[in-house]
Design a protein around this motif. Structure first.
Motif, mmCIF file in Angstrom:
data_model
loop_
_atom_site.group_PDB
_atom_site.id
_atom_site.type_symbol
_atom_site.label_atom_id
_atom_site.label_comp_id
_atom_site.label_asym_id
_atom_site.label_seq_id
_atom_site.Cartn_x
_atom_site.Cartn_y
_atom_site.Cartn_z
ATOM 1 N N THR A 152 3.249 0.403 3.204
ATOM 2 C CA THR A 152 2.708 -0.538 4.178
ATOM 3 C C THR A 152 2.500 -1.853 3.441
ATOM 4 O O THR A 152 2.084 -1.853 2.281
ATOM 5 C CB THR A 152 1.363 -0.042 4.753
ATOM 6 N N PHE A 210 0.839 -1.189 0.000
ATOM 7 C CA PHE A 210 0.000 0.000 0.000
ATOM 8 C C PHE A 210 0.880 1.247 0.000
ATOM 9 O O PHE A 210 1.866 1.316 0.728
ATOM 10 C CB PHE A 210 -0.898 0.045 1.236
ATOM 11 N N SER A 211 0.498 2.223 -0.803
ATOM 12 C CA SER A 211 1.132 3.533 -0.803
ATOM 13 C C SER A 211 0.045 4.552 -0.501
ATOM 14 O O SER A 211 -0.923 4.680 -1.274
ATOM 15 C CB SER A 211 1.765 3.813 -2.166
ATOM 16 N N ASN A 212 0.153 5.236 0.626
ATOM 17 C CA ASN A 212 -0.881 6.186 1.060
ATOM 18 C C ASN A 212 -2.259 5.531 1.101
ATOM 19 O O ASN A 212 -3.231 6.073 0.594
ATOM 20 C CB ASN A 212 -0.903 7.429 0.172
ATOM 21 N N TYR A 213 -2.319 4.325 1.643
ATOM 22 C CA TYR A 213 -3.548 3.545 1.834
ATOM 23 C C TYR A 213 -4.158 3.034 0.531
ATOM 24 O O TYR A 213 -5.263 2.517 0.529
ATOM 25 C CB TYR A 213 -4.587 4.337 2.630
ATOM 26 N N THR A 252 1.297 -7.341 9.324
ATOM 27 C CA THR A 252 1.250 -5.991 8.771
ATOM 28 C C THR A 252 2.574 -5.309 9.087
ATOM 29 O O THR A 252 2.983 -5.258 10.255
ATOM 30 C CB THR A 252 0.086 -5.185 9.366
ATOM 31 N N SER A 303 4.830 -1.826 8.890
ATOM 32 C CA SER A 303 4.685 -0.376 8.798
ATOM 33 C C SER A 303 6.007 0.274 8.428
ATOM 34 O O SER A 303 7.069 -0.246 8.746
ATOM 35 C CB SER A 303 4.217 0.191 10.143
#
Length: 156
Positions: free
Chosen positions: A98, A21-24, A116, A118
């Motif tokens: 992420t 994920f990049s910026n959600y 997950t 971070s």
């Protein structure tokens, strides 16, 4: 299959999915990996030597540390993740990602455990040997550092 066998015996194959994920926003082209390594945490300890006892040591917990996570995938013509990695390594254009890795039951594809990661930062890339006489899939190895890992589930 007997429920007892399912709970006691380890699975021989590991099915998983990984999403970056990049910026959600998921990188939709990058989810199929051949192998993932580096799913580990370690408790670092500091030795404490008590006065008067020269033979023993008390290990006191210090911090949890971890290595890097590595993804192995077949070389494809288009990959958003690969371009992000190249930007980091060639242009020094850093941006954290992420990553969520989910291990699935090999028979039912039900999620068993997830990790997950971070503040994931691309730190390395390599490709397998170029061999004109071979008949293997060319693999990329992508290495990432991360600041925190959260595991949900108890299978692995």
């Amino acid at each position: 299959q007997d429920v007892h066998e399912h709970l006691v015996w380890p699975s021989l194959s590991h099915r998983f999915v990984a999403t970056f994920f990049s910026n959600y926003v998921p990188l939709a082209t990058d989810y199929a990996f051949n192998r993932i390594s580096g799913l580990a945490n370690k408790l670092d300890v500091k030795p404490f030597y008590q006065g008067g006892d020269n033979t023993g040591v008390v290990n006191l917990p210090d911090r949890v540390s971890h290595g890097n996570i590595t993804f192995h995938e077949g070389v494809r013509s288009f990959s958003l993740l690969k371009y992000r990695l190249y930007d980091s390594l060639e242009e020094f254009s850093m941006s954290n990602l992420t990553v969520i890795v989910i291990m699935l039951d090999h028979q039912t594809s039900i999620p068993l455990v997830s990790w997950t990661f971070s503040d994931v930062l691309p730190i390395g890339w390599s490709t397998s040997d170029l061999n004109a006489s071979g008949n293997e899939v060319l693999l990329n190895t992508l290495e990432f550092s991360y600041s925190e890992m959260l595991r949900i589930g108890f299978k692995a």
